[in-house]
Design a protein around this motif. Structure first.
Motif, PDB file in Angstrom:
ATOM      1  N   TRP A  23      60.995  60.275   9.152  1.00 19.11           N
ATOM      2  CA  TRP A  23      62.314  59.637   9.091  1.00 19.11           C
ATOM      3  C   TRP A  23      62.804  59.604   7.647  1.00 19.11           C
ATOM      4  O   TRP A  23      62.027  59.354   6.724  1.00 19.11           O
ATOM      5  CB  TRP A  23      62.232  58.183   9.560  1.00 19.11           C
ATOM      6  CG  TRP A  23      61.902  58.007  10.991  1.00 19.11           C
ATOM      7  CD1 TRP A  23      60.643  58.012  11.550  1.00 19.11           C
ATOM      8  CD2 TRP A  23      62.817  57.771  12.054  1.00 19.11           C
ATOM      9  NE1 TRP A  23      60.737  57.802  12.891  1.00 19.11           N
ATOM     10  CE2 TRP A  23      62.051  57.651  13.235  1.00 19.11           C
ATOM     11  CE3 TRP A  23      64.203  57.662  12.114  1.00 19.11           C
ATOM     12  CZ2 TRP A  23      62.645  57.415  14.461  1.00 19.11           C
ATOM     13  CZ3 TRP A  23      64.780  57.419  13.348  1.00 19.11           C
ATOM     14  CH2 TRP A  23      64.010  57.301  14.499  1.00 19.11           C
ATOM     15  N   ASP A  53      56.519  57.576  10.952  1.00 11.76           N
ATOM     16  CA  ASP A  53      56.236  56.420  11.804  1.00 11.76           C
ATOM     17  C   ASP A  53      54.851  56.523  12.450  1.00 11.76           C
ATOM     18  O   ASP A  53      54.135  57.512  12.266  1.00 11.76           O
ATOM     19  CB  ASP A  53      57.353  56.185  12.832  1.00 11.76           C
ATOM     20  CG  ASP A  53      57.432  57.231  13.933  1.00 11.76           C
ATOM     21  OD1 ASP A  53      56.465  57.994  14.164  1.00 11.76           O
ATOM     22  OD2 ASP A  53      58.489  57.287  14.593  1.00 11.76           O
ATOM     23  N   GLY A 112      69.330  65.198  12.497  1.00 12.28           N
ATOM     24  CA  GLY A 112      67.960  65.682  12.562  1.00 12.28           C
ATOM     25  C   GLY A 112      67.917  67.187  12.553  1.00 12.28           C
ATOM     26  O   GLY A 112      68.950  67.861  12.644  1.00 12.28           O
ATOM     27  N   VAL A 123      64.134  63.078  11.284  1.00 18.26           N
ATOM     28  CA  VAL A 123      65.356  62.380  11.673  1.00 18.26           C
ATOM     29  C   VAL A 123      65.913  61.723  10.416  1.00 18.26           C
ATOM     30  O   VAL A 123      65.200  61.014   9.711  1.00 18.26           O
ATOM     31  CB  VAL A 123      65.100  61.305  12.753  1.00 18.26           C
ATOM     32  CG1 VAL A 123      66.364  60.518  13.046  1.00 18.26           C
ATOM     33  CG2 VAL A 123      64.556  61.947  14.016  1.00 18.26           C
ATOM     34  N   ASN A 124      67.189  61.994  10.121  1.00 18.02           N
ATOM     35  CA  ASN A 124      67.866  61.377   8.984  1.00 18.02           C
ATOM     36  C   ASN A 124      68.926  60.430   9.526  1.00 18.02           C
ATOM     37  O   ASN A 124      69.770  60.824  10.317  1.00 18.02           O
ATOM     38  CB  ASN A 124      68.528  62.444   8.110  1.00 18.02           C
ATOM     39  CG  ASN A 124      69.291  61.840   6.953  1.00 18.02           C
ATOM     40  OD1 ASN A 124      68.812  60.933   6.300  1.00 18.02           O
ATOM     41  ND2 ASN A 124      70.484  62.323   6.712  1.00 18.02           N
ATOM     42  N   VAL A 155      61.311  51.348  11.247  1.00 15.61           N
ATOM     43  CA  VAL A 155      60.569  52.597  11.472  1.00 15.61           C
ATOM     44  C   VAL A 155      59.277  52.636  10.666  1.00 15.61           C
ATOM     45  O   VAL A 155      58.434  53.505  10.895  1.00 15.61           O
ATOM     46  CB  VAL A 155      61.418  53.863  11.199  1.00 15.61           C
ATOM     47  CG1 VAL A 155      62.621  53.901  12.099  1.00 15.61           C
ATOM     48  CG2 VAL A 155      61.801  54.000   9.747  1.00 15.61           C
ATOM     49  N   VAL A 172      73.360  59.609  12.776  1.00 13.24           N
ATOM     50  CA  VAL A 172      71.978  60.028  12.969  1.00 13.24           C
ATOM     51  C   VAL A 172      71.976  61.550  12.951  1.00 13.24           C
ATOM     52  O   VAL A 172      72.760  62.184  13.656  1.00 13.24           O
ATOM     53  CB  VAL A 172      71.418  59.508  14.312  1.00 13.24           C
ATOM     54  CG1 VAL A 172      69.994  59.985  14.510  1.00 13.24           C
ATOM     55  CG2 VAL A 172      71.488  57.998  14.376  1.00 13.24           C
ATOM     56  N   LYS A 184      56.344  60.877  13.564  1.00 11.95           N
ATOM     57  CA  LYS A 184      57.716  61.376  13.379  1.00 11.95           C
ATOM     58  C   LYS A 184      58.188  61.019  11.970  1.00 11.95           C
ATOM     59  O   LYS A 184      58.062  59.886  11.520  1.00 11.95           O
ATOM     60  CB  LYS A 184      58.647  60.767  14.413  1.00 11.95           C
ATOM     61  CG  LYS A 184      60.116  61.063  14.239  1.00 11.95           C
ATOM     62  CD  LYS A 184      60.447  62.500  14.085  1.00 11.95           C
ATOM     63  CE  LYS A 184      60.586  63.246  15.364  1.00 11.95           C
ATOM     64  NZ  LYS A 184      60.707  64.694  15.096  1.00 11.95           N
TER      65      LYS A 184
END
Length: 116
Positions: A107, A101, A46, A60-61, A77, A44, A105
């Motif tokens: 993603w 999302d 970000g 967020v990746n 998500v 994860v 946020k």
């Protein structure tokens, strides 16, 4: 920055601590340049976007090793969110997709192709 290192127990770097610090605008120096935490099925990552970005606190990746797991996470998500790029194969990834999302946020879900 201490919340990322001490609470989330991940690798984190601020622009002010990077080799790029002298080239960054002052408004960017207090942001998170990159954070990373390894998880069971991948990594994860970000970052905060640059001061002029509209990413509402960064992106967020999630880097996942299985295409099936990447699709499952992407769908999770996606509920109530908006599509930026549907999940699918790209030149670098077996699966990649981008969503915002239902909370705003951003993603990115990524399942990279193996070199070779």
């Amino acid at each position: 920055m201490s919340i990322w290192r001490n609470v989330m127990r991940c690798v984190a770097q601020a622009p002010a601590d990077s080799p790029m610090a002298k080239d960054m605008p002052p408004a960017a120096l207090g942001r998170v340049l990159h954070w990373q935490r390894e998880a069971e099925h991948g990594i994860v990552m970000g970052a905060d976007g640059p001061p002029q970005s509209d990413t509402k606190g960064g992106v967020v990746n999630i880097d996942i090793t299985s295409p099936v797991e990447a699709e499952r996470v992407f769908q999770a998500v996606s509920e109530g969110g908006t599509a930026q790029m549907p999940i699918g194969e790209t030149f670098w990834a077996r699966r990649f997709g981008m969503r915002v999302d239902r909370y705003g946020k951003a993603w990115m879900v990524n399942c990279q192709k193996q070199p070779g």
